[in-house]
Design an enzyme around this catalytic site. Structure first.
Site, PDB file in Angstrom:
ATOM      1  CD  GLU A 226      -1.327   0.016   3.682  1.00 64.09           C
ATOM      2  OE1 GLU A 226      -2.415  -0.565   3.501  1.00 64.09           O
ATOM      3  OE2 GLU A 226      -1.024   0.552   4.756  1.00 64.09           O
TER       4      GLU A 226
ATOM      5  NE  ARG B 167      -5.107  -7.179  20.864  1.00 64.42           N
ATOM      6  CZ  ARG B 167      -4.531  -5.994  20.955  1.00 64.42           C
ATOM      7  NH1 ARG B 167      -4.916  -5.155  21.895  1.00 64.42           N
ATOM      8  NH2 ARG B 167      -3.596  -5.613  20.113  1.00 64.42           N
TER       9      ARG B 167
END
Length: 480
Positions: A199, A291
């Site tokens: 990217e 999480r």
């Protein structure tokens, strides 16, 4: 839910247990032989040794942890962060054994655990993405063509993990092949998956993340943002909330984008959507951490919520009672990760015995701690001792309080990141808010910290000498 097993150690295990006990829920600790006398073992209602010191013989043994949980008739398992917290197989095994995994469903963990899969599901929600190729790539010829199309510099990233592993910045085409080989090798070693993708490298990036919470009734809230741009080796050291560069409009836009990311994978519980922001305040979806984050305390302080309590309530099927309009930012919070690392030696782990270990106390100071004086810092685990968090009505107040708290935090026996934290808080770039993820690269050098520590030592010596001279003037009369 009457009993929870915390499948972790150190400060996060204690952090989860505090909230569980506040809610009237009994707690079970698991520990390795190296942690036999650790504070989290003493804090729990019950504790079970699950293996030897290396984590692959203890804290990563999902089947052993589940076996203990079943034997002790546990209702839910909280994974904390690290270890098994983003292990979809473990989450699925907990579910299959008729216990509650206090986190997202295994499907969401799998989806967001792969950066490529995450990008694929988020695509249809019109979330801004960094220009690049959204598929694993190993062919160097194709990689060169993609890189030319994107434009150098480019970033090679491992699909399966984070923490800076399998990540390489490539400035010129001639370096692409060697850097790809390194990234693939590192990703394979760290995650068992050598998939990488390319990217555009965002120059002067800031790391902004949004805390989200989703229940099983279709409600998804965002609890504002955290600024996590002060990093070493692509890992965060100083975090704060809120960011000093976001306008209310941009904050809302990014918050809504984060809830869309959560909706894209049918998310449940606490999660964090991470964005990169360029110098023009354009933001791009980076990844989702499925999480509780290390830096969650700064969000708790500015929003007035207990994120672990919300995790537990959502896990047992309750609907979120809060509405987005109920949430307001109040004050400013700062967190320093106190690692047993030597900031004078490239932040390498510093193991040893905590000969002196005294924590700062006072209004606006919170320490999420996992150690005690006299304990050894083991070589087997992440070297974080604690998280030092300060809260003030303004950013300036939180920073000044952090400097004072660092001065009052006394550690001898190992090197820590405390002096580095003070360096950050006193640096003009940080205080002004004009910094990015290259803060360490741009402004920090070990000798600068060493010089500062030497000056402090000289001042302390002068004060001690002056006190000694004053004491000598006092008439001392011997007792008969």
């Amino acid at each position: 839910m009457k009993k929870i097993l915390v499948a972790n150690r150190g400060e996060i295990a204690i952090r989860v247990m505090r909230t569980a006990q506040k809610m009237g829920i009994r707690t079970v600790a698991v520990y390795s032989t190296a942690d036999r006398n650790a504070p989290h073992v003493k804090f729990a209602d019950e504790a079970v040794c699950i293996g030897e010191a290396p984590s692959n013989q203890s804290y990563l043994l999902g089947s052993k942890i589940i076996e203990v949980a079943k034997h002790l008739k546990v209702d839910g398992i909280h994974p904390g962060y690290g270890f098994l917290s983003e292990n979809a197989d473990f989450a699925e095994a907990v579910e299959k054994n008729k216990m509650v995994f206090i986190g997202p469903k295994s499907k969401a963990i799998r989806t967001m655990g792969s950066k490529l899969a995450a990008k694929e599901v988020v695509k249809s929600y019109d979330i801004p993405m960094v220009p690049g190729i959204d598929e694993a790539i190993t062919d160097i010829g194709k990689a060169k063509q993609v890189a030319r199309d994107i434009g150098f510099p480019i970033l090679i990233k491992a699909s399966a993990g984070g923490g800076g592993k399998g990540m390489r910045v490539v400035e010129e085409e001639k370096d692409l092949e060697s850097q790809m080989d390194r990234a693939i090798s590192e990703a394979t070693s760290a995650f068992g998956d050598g998939s990488v993708f390319l990217e555009k490298y965002v120059s002067s990036p800031r790391h902004i993340e949004i805390q989200v919470m989703a229940d099983s009734h279709g409600n998804i809230l965002y609890f504002f943002e955290r600024e996590c741009s002060v990093q070493r080796r692509h890992q965060k050291v100083v975090e704060e909330a809120p960011s000093c560069i976001l306008s209310p409009e941009l904050r809302e836009e990014m918050g809504v984008a984060a809830t869309k990311v959560a909706r894209s994978c049918d998310y449940l519980g606490a999660g964090t959507v991470e964005f990169l922001m360029d110098a023009d305040h354009n933001y791009y979806f980076l990844e989702m951490n499925t999480r509780l984050q290390v830096e969650h305390p700064v969000t708790e302080l500015i929003s007035g919520v207990d994120l672990v309590e919300l995790q537990i309530r959502v896990a047992r099927g309750e609907a979120l009672k809060l509405k987005q309009e109920d949430l307001r930012i109040k004050g400013h919070a700062l967190e320093l990760r106190v690692y047993a690392e030597d900031p004078l030696n490239d932040f390498l782990p510093s193991v040893g015995t905590l000969e002196t270990y005294r924590l700062p106390v006072g209004e606006g100071i919170r320490v999420d701690n996992g150690y005690e004086e006299g304990m050894d810092v083991p070589i087997y685990y992440d070297p974080m001792l604690s998280k030092l968090i300060t809260y003030g009505q303004s950013r300036e107040e939180a920073i000044q309080l952090m400097i004072k708290a660092i001065d009052d935090y006394h550690v001898e026996g190992v090197r820590t990141t405390l002096p580095f934290g003070k360096f950050v808080c006193e640096h003009e770039a940080f205080r002004s808010g004009n910094f990015d993820t290259h803060f360490v690269k741009k402004y920090y050098a070990p000798e600068m910290l060493a010089d500062g520590m030497e000056v402090e030592a000289q001042i302390a010596a002068i004060i001690a000498l002056k006190q000694y001279q004053e004491d000598k003037k006092i008439l001392r009369i011997p007792r008969n």
